[in-house]
Design a protein around this motif. Structure first.
Motif, PDB file in Angstrom:
ATOM      1  N   ILE A  17       0.882  -1.164  -0.094  1.00 42.66           N
ATOM      2  CA  ILE A  17      -0.154  -0.172   0.159  1.00 42.66           C
ATOM      3  C   ILE A  17       0.708   1.119   0.051  1.00 42.66           C
ATOM      4  CG2 ILE A  17      -1.600   1.326   1.606  1.00 42.66           C
ATOM      5  CD1 ILE A  17      -2.944  -0.987   2.546  1.00 42.66           C
ATOM      6  N   ILE A  18       0.719   2.359  -0.896  1.00 43.83           N
ATOM      7  CA  ILE A  18       1.243   3.429  -0.825  1.00 43.83           C
ATOM      8  C   ILE A  18       0.256   4.324  -0.183  1.00 43.83           C
ATOM      9  CG2 ILE A  18       2.387   5.275  -2.078  1.00 43.83           C
ATOM     10  CD1 ILE A  18       3.014   3.305  -4.237  1.00 43.83           C
ATOM     11  N   GLY A  19       0.521   5.217   0.797  1.00 37.91           N
ATOM     12  CA  GLY A  19      -0.400   6.117   1.247  1.00 37.91           C
ATOM     13  C   GLY A  19      -0.151   6.353   2.814  1.00 37.91           C
ATOM     14  N   PHE A  20      -0.679   7.335   3.378  1.00 38.75           N
ATOM     15  CA  PHE A  20      -0.593   7.529   4.878  1.00 38.75           C
ATOM     16  C   PHE A  20      -1.567   8.270   5.102  1.00 38.75           C
ATOM     17  CE2 PHE A  20       2.173  10.547   7.548  1.00 38.75           C
ATOM     18  CZ  PHE A  20       1.608   9.906   8.717  1.00 38.75           C
ATOM     19  N   ASN A  21      -2.133   8.356   6.060  1.00 35.02           N
ATOM     20  CA  ASN A  21      -3.097   9.328   6.653  1.00 35.02           C
ATOM     21  C   ASN A  21      -2.428  10.133   7.708  1.00 35.02           C
ATOM     22  OD1 ASN A  21      -5.298  10.922   7.407  1.00 35.02           O
ATOM     23  ND2 ASN A  21      -6.622   9.242   8.157  1.00 35.02           N
ATOM     24  N   GLY A  22      -2.097  11.404   7.341  1.00 37.54           N
ATOM     25  CA  GLY A  22      -1.196  11.980   8.157  1.00 37.54           C
ATOM     26  C   GLY A  22      -2.071  13.170   8.968  1.00 37.54           C
ATOM     27  N   ARG A  23      -3.478  13.091   8.646  1.00 40.12           N
ATOM     28  CA  ARG A  23      -4.169  14.275   9.340  1.00 40.12           C
ATOM     29  C   ARG A  23      -4.449  14.103  10.789  1.00 40.12           C
ATOM     30  NH1 ARG A  23      -5.779  14.340   4.119  1.00 40.12           N
ATOM     31  NH2 ARG A  23      -7.366  12.857   4.567  1.00 40.12           N
ATOM     32  N   SER A  24      -4.284  12.831  11.272  1.00 40.45           N
ATOM     33  CA  SER A  24      -4.758  12.547  12.582  1.00 40.45           C
ATOM     34  C   SER A  24      -3.515  12.612  13.457  1.00 40.45           C
ATOM     35  CB  SER A  24      -5.203  11.410  12.768  1.00 40.45           C
ATOM     36  OG  SER A  24      -4.292  10.411  12.667  1.00 40.45           O
ATOM     37  N   TYR A  39       0.943   2.884  11.367  1.00 38.93           N
ATOM     38  CA  TYR A  39       0.337   4.227  11.056  1.00 38.93           C
ATOM     39  C   TYR A  39      -1.072   3.705  10.305  1.00 38.93           C
ATOM     40  CZ  TYR A  39       2.534   3.068   6.342  1.00 38.93           C
ATOM     41  OH  TYR A  39       2.724   2.568   5.186  1.00 38.93           O
ATOM     42  N   HIS A  40      -1.731   4.626  10.098  1.00 39.85           N
ATOM     43  CA  HIS A  40      -2.946   4.075   9.506  1.00 39.85           C
ATOM     44  C   HIS A  40      -3.640   4.910   8.343  1.00 39.85           C
ATOM     45  CE1 HIS A  40      -5.591   7.690  10.867  1.00 39.85           C
ATOM     46  NE2 HIS A  40      -4.723   7.515  11.804  1.00 39.85           N
ATOM     47  N   LEU A  41      -4.330   4.147   7.439  1.00 39.91           N
ATOM     48  CA  LEU A  41      -4.924   4.702   6.211  1.00 39.91           C
ATOM     49  C   LEU A  41      -6.250   4.297   5.870  1.00 39.91           C
ATOM     50  CD1 LEU A  41      -4.074   5.929   3.427  1.00 39.91           C
ATOM     51  CD2 LEU A  41      -3.510   3.756   2.612  1.00 39.91           C
ATOM     52  N   GLY A  42      -7.162   5.103   5.935  1.00 36.23           N
ATOM     53  CA  GLY A  42      -8.762   4.624   5.643  1.00 36.23           C
ATOM     54  C   GLY A  42      -8.991   3.941   6.793  1.00 36.23           C
ATOM     55  N   TYR A  43      -9.512   2.552   6.394  1.00 35.22           N
ATOM     56  CA  TYR A  43      -9.934   1.855   7.342  1.00 35.22           C
ATOM     57  C   TYR A  43      -9.004   0.809   8.031  1.00 35.22           C
ATOM     58  CZ  TYR A  43     -14.580   2.806   5.382  1.00 35.22           C
ATOM     59  OH  TYR A  43     -15.655   3.419   4.636  1.00 35.22           O
ATOM     60  N   VAL A  44      -7.869   0.816   7.576  1.00 37.55           N
ATOM     61  CA  VAL A  44      -6.917  -0.003   8.058  1.00 37.55           C
ATOM     62  C   VAL A  44      -5.509   0.508   8.847  1.00 37.55           C
ATOM     63  CG1 VAL A  44      -6.930  -1.857   6.244  1.00 37.55           C
ATOM     64  CG2 VAL A  44      -5.463   0.150   5.675  1.00 37.55           C
ATOM     65  N   VAL A  45      -5.052  -0.445   9.594  1.00 34.95           N
ATOM     66  CA  VAL A  45      -3.796   0.266  10.331  1.00 34.95           C
ATOM     67  C   VAL A  45      -2.722  -0.814   9.538  1.00 34.95           C
ATOM     68  CG1 VAL A  45      -2.629   0.173  12.640  1.00 34.95           C
ATOM     69  CG2 VAL A  45      -5.094   0.499  12.415  1.00 34.95           C
ATOM     70  N   ILE A  46      -1.738  -0.009   9.569  1.00 31.11           N
ATOM     71  CA  ILE A  46      -0.556  -0.528   8.860  1.00 31.11           C
ATOM     72  C   ILE A  46       0.849  -0.872   9.780  1.00 31.11           C
ATOM     73  CG2 ILE A  46       0.964  -0.544   6.714  1.00 31.11           C
ATOM     74  CD1 ILE A  46      -1.215   1.224   5.494  1.00 31.11           C
ATOM     75  N   VAL A  47       1.298  -1.911   9.821  1.00 27.95           N
ATOM     76  CA  VAL A  47       2.616  -2.033  10.507  1.00 27.95           C
ATOM     77  C   VAL A  47       3.520  -2.455   9.345  1.00 27.95           C
ATOM     78  CG1 VAL A  47       3.967  -3.392  12.246  1.00 27.95           C
ATOM     79  CG2 VAL A  47       1.235  -2.881  12.514  1.00 27.95           C
ATOM     80  N   ASP A  64     -13.287   5.144   8.574  1.00 27.29           N
ATOM     81  CA  ASP A  64     -11.780   5.802   8.817  1.00 27.29           C
ATOM     82  C   ASP A  64     -11.294   5.772  10.287  1.00 27.29           C
ATOM     83  OD1 ASP A  64     -11.593   6.299   6.474  1.00 27.29           O
ATOM     84  OD2 ASP A  64     -12.135   8.434   6.458  1.00 27.29           O
ATOM     85  N   VAL A  65      -9.955   5.199  10.295  1.00 31.79           N
ATOM     86  CA  VAL A  65      -9.541   5.307  11.639  1.00 31.79           C
ATOM     87  C   VAL A  65      -9.196   6.827  12.168  1.00 31.79           C
ATOM     88  CG1 VAL A  65      -7.125   4.336  12.951  1.00 31.79           C
ATOM     89  CG2 VAL A  65      -8.516   2.859  11.201  1.00 31.79           C
TER      90      VAL A  65
END
Lengths: 634, 253
Positions: A17-24, A39-47, A64-65
């Protein structure tokens, strides 16, 4: 319902996955094992492993997380989410070792604002959002709530952040709009008792809290741009600073770092400044170490003791800083908002282009790194296309302009002003890249010609309108040109799909359906086209007479936004608001693979030219890279 | 207008590191290592080479390195070796008092007067300036025509011809012999005559018997005899006729 059913099908393998929700706030955390970032992106948490970039996806949220935390020992992750008004938002505690759900807590309404885990992994603190306004303490091992309480006084605003003390599991601090409290937990009576911190004359909105190791003081970052130092015992304000040169757009994140025996504060500000300030004795005087990044700093996280730290910004960039030299390196980047289109240059699976708000990006597929970024401030790119030889990128923007770019330097080559008066929504090159077909929000399909001319002793590129075709009544969502260049197909939200003759500039056939068409694709033998839209149906149409051959129910819920067909014409892929990527057999019309991983609506999907992988892009800015499940015959 | 750009140029260039050739390692290395292992080292055990110590008398002498004069040689005339022995002295007494009365002067004069003059060597001149060449090897003088056996077939050829003829004859004889051996036997004239005479004699004997038979053949016995005799005569007549008709007869073997 569809999600439950989708588990029955074989699943597409998600490669990355490319992407990162930086707003939280603090949405990027370095795990205490120093090897992984969370980190998290949309509905998922990514390790993600920092070195190998291997990703593990934790999916369990229904929306959204919104917040994320990692326990000090690293055993647990906790994530909270947002949900629609009137629903309750989940908190999920994950077991880090096994990467599965430890427990799920559902109590807060609409949004979980902040989370924290106590130093001995015993309790979880959660704060509800604006509609909830409560603070709840959970027992992680017993998987139950201990007690809850309104988080702030009635007169105060939202509580934004909460933090446990370092030496006790039964002491925590919360801070928010005009409210800063220290809470004591009374386990026997299942109560939490707040003590207001007396800030005296100061009125501040606290955005982040950092606690000193021995719990003597804690520090709060405020929207004003200063830092409050509060004495824990007396709950009184000790120091406020810096007096001059406050951080503009507020202190968004704060970390305490002990270097060489004395304390320093690492500050991330809303204007993108990452800076080190001295401790409270100097009233948080700024040091020379300061770096300005793009976007606002939403998360700061130390790797280990602090020789390195990671920075996440709301523009979805991740940086790695070296603390001593204070140098930074861009680690990871992604779209911070919806990705509107994706294309592959003809025959080059190693590159792909995406576009979204303000940006067009060129990505390198094997390394997942960004190679080029074209930025137009405040505008959104709705669609893009690249010439067959890869010499021009043409893009459709919501300011009504069509912009052509050089693909290496990213410089502008030409610009067609006022191409469509309600924004350009779709675009396609004809095969020689001399002509462009564009569709606009007002429903017109226009053909443009690009030619080279000579004026003022200079070679210039001239653009001109060839023909304007006015048939659609709604926004033209996608245009596809047939490989022969004689026809093109355009789909519109007015429920029509028109096959145009590009030699006579007339309508050849029109297809009607009771839907807002979102996408179309042409079968490689050019005899049939596929369309889909908000009616969740995938329709097969005959090109010659415009008759509908077949209609399939593409999704149980949500519109279908994306369609792509494989080069051999045997399979096609759909994606839509149900977050599922589905691979279909073209002839049989049945689902053969399902891809689960998107944390938001799928906007577009493309199969790579070599049929080795699939790229899908989503509304949350995610770019997902799937393995193509069927080995090509060649 | 800038140069044309292509998106594929964005692809990161794959760094091709040229792999260095492997470090040189001598093929004698194991041998060297083996020798290194052995504790004996030739130079160390044998000591320095044993050589005679240079003598102290042969020190460097003054002017010894300057070029010296060549060695002295007794004088000699170049024709010393060809010289005749010196004329006897006037005072020398002849050996055993012998003395010749020969008048060498007249003798020599007479000898020369009577000698047949030598023929001059034949020469020819080919240029105006008179460059001389020997005539003999030039081919201008007829040498071979003067030869006694000029125009005759040389004996070796004759000999060779004879040998060839003899070989041919031998070969022919051998062939005919061979053919004869393989061929059918020829009936000679005498044999033929004798066979013919024998046949005729037989016929007459049979004919005599036939004539001597009774006129009436009334019994089967008589009839059988008559038929047999007629058969025999007919056979003999046929044989005689065949042999008379053909002069040469071959007998198939």
């Amino acid at each position: 319902m569809s999600e439950r059913k989708s588990h029955e099908f074989p699943q597409l393998k998600l490669e990355s996955i490319i992407g990162f929700n930086g707003r939280s706030p603090s949405g990027l955390i370095v795990h205490p094992d120093r090897e992984h970032i969370v980190y998290h992106l949309g509905y998922v948490v990514i390790v993600e492993n920092i070195n190998t970039q291997e990703q593990t996806l934790l999916s369990g949220h229904h929306n959204d997380v919104s917040c994320l935390t990692v326990s000090k020992s690293g055993r647990y992750l906790a994530s909270g989410q947002i949900i629609y008004m009137g629903f309750k938002a989940d908190i999920i505690v994950w077991n880090y070792e096994t990467k599965d759900i430890h427990c799920r807590f559902t109590l807060h309404k609409v949004k979980v604002q902040a989370l924290d885990i106590s130093p001995n992994d015993k309790y979880l603190l959660s704060l509800g959002g604006q509609d909830d306004g409560s603070v709840v303490l959970w027992n992680i091992s017993a998987k139950e709530a201990i007690c809850g309480s309104p988080a702030q006084a009635v007169t105060a605003g939202v509580t934004l952040c909460g933090k446990f003390a370092n030496t006790s599991d039964l002491l925590f601090m919360t801070g928010g709009e005009y409210c800063l409290r220290i809470w004591d937990v009374d386990l026997k009576n299942r109560k939490v008792r707040p003590t207001e911190v007396n800030l005296g004359p100061y009125k501040r909105i606290v955005q982040c809290i950092a606690v000193e190791e021995d719990d003597s003081y804690f520090y709060c970052g405020t929207t004003t741009g200063d830092i409050l130092c509060v004495t824990m015992k007396t709950s009184t304000l000790n120091v406020i600073g810096p007096q001059k040169k406050m951080f503009s757009r507020g202190v968004q994140s704060l970390i305490l770092v002990k270097t060489g025996g004395h304390l320093e504060l690492l500050v991330g500000a809303g204007d993108g400044t990452v800076a080190i300030v001295k401790d409270k004795s100097t009233k948080f005087q700024r040091t020379k170490n300061s770096h300005k990044l793009k976007g606002s700093i939403m998360s700061l996280s130390l790797r280990g003791a602090g020789h390195q730290f990671f920075v996440g910004t709301d523009t979805s960039n991740m940086y790695r800083f070296n603390y001593m030299e204070f140098t930074c390196k861009l680690l990871n980047t992604g779209h911070s908002s919806a990705v509107n289109d994706i294309i592959f240059p003809a025959g080059v699976p190693k590159l792909f282009l995406t576009c979204g708000a303000e940006q067009i990006r060129v990505w390198h597929t094997p390394s997942q790194k960004e190679l080029l970024r074209i930025v137009v401030n405040n505008m959104t790119c709705n669609a893009l296309d690249i010439a067959k030889d890869g010499s021009v990128i043409v893009s459709a923007w919501n300011d009504g302009r069509i912009r052509g770019y050089y693909p290496e330097s990213g410089k502008i080559m030409y610009q067609i002003e006022n191409a469509h008066n309600r924004g350009v929504t779709s675009i396609a090159f004809m095969s020689d890249a001399k002509r462009i077909v564009s569709g606009g929000g007002e429903g017109q399909v226009r053909v443009w010609e690009v030619s080279t001319g000579y004026t003022h002793k200079k070679d210039v590129i001239k653009t001109g309108l060839v023909e304007s075709m006015k048939e659609h009544k709604g926004c033209v969502t996608q245009i596809k040109v047939f490989p022969t260049d004689q026809h093109c197909v355009s789909v519109s939200t007015d429920g029509t799909c028109i096959i145009w003759n590009l030699e006579k500039f007339q309508r050849d056939a029109v297809l009607f359906a009771n839907t807002l068409f979102q996408c179309a694709c042409i079968h490689p033998d050019c005899c049939q086209i596929l369309t889909s839209g908000t009616d969740r149906n995938v329709a097969y149409w005959e090109v010659v007479d415009g008759l509908q051959i077949r209609s399939l129910e593409g999704a149980k819920s949500g519109s279908i936004n994306a369609l792509d067909i494989s080069a051999d014409g045997k399979y096609f892929i759909t994606g839509g608001d149900d977050h599922l990527l589905k691979m279909w057999n073209y002839d049989e019309g049945n689902v053969i693979f399902v891809g689960i991983g998107h944390g938001g609506s799928i906007k577009r999907v493309k199969i790579s030219p070599d049929q080795k992988f699939i790229i899908s892009v989503g509304e949350d800015g995610a770019i997902l890279h799937w393995a193509y499940p069927i080995k090509s015959e060649s | 207008m800038p140069e044309k750009e292509y998106i594929t140029n964005l692809l990161p260039k794959e760094e091709t590191t040229q792999s260095k050739p492997l470090r040189y390692i001598s093929k004698h290395r194991p041998q060297v290592a083996e020798e290194e292992k052995q504790s004996k080292r030739p130079a160390k055990t044998m000591g320095p080479a044993k050589m005679p110590v240079p003598s102290t008398k042969n020190y460097l002498k003054k002017h010894s390195k300057e070029p010296g004069l060549p060695e002295k040689k007794p004088f000699k005339y170049p024709d010393d070796e060809r010289k005749r022995p010196p004329i006897p002295c006037k005072k020398d007494v002849p050996l055993m008092g012998l003395k010749s009365n020969k008048n060498f002067v007249t003798e020599n004069a007479l000898e020369n007067v009577t000698a047949i003059p030598r023929k001059p060597t034949k020469i020819y001149c080919d240029t105006r300036k008179g460059d001389k060449h020997l005539l003999q090897p030039s081919g201008l003088e007829p040498n071979y025509v003067q030869k006694t056996n000029y125009g005759e077939v040389p004996p070796y050829l004759k000999k060779r011809e004879e040998e060839m003829k003899k070989a041919q004859e031998q070969y022919d004889a051998y062939i005919s012999e061979h053919v004869k051996q393989g061929a059918m036997k020829h009936l000679s004239e005498e044999e033929r005559e004798s066979i013919l005479a024998g046949l005729k004699k037989n016929w007459e004997a049979v004919h005599h018997d036939y004539q001597g038979m009774s006129v009436v053949t009334d019994t089967i016995m008589k009839k059988n005899i008559k038929e047999r005799l007629e058969m025999m005569m007919k056979q003999l007549e046929r044989d005689i006729e065949i042999i008379e008709r053909h002069k040469t007869i071959y007998i198939a073997n």
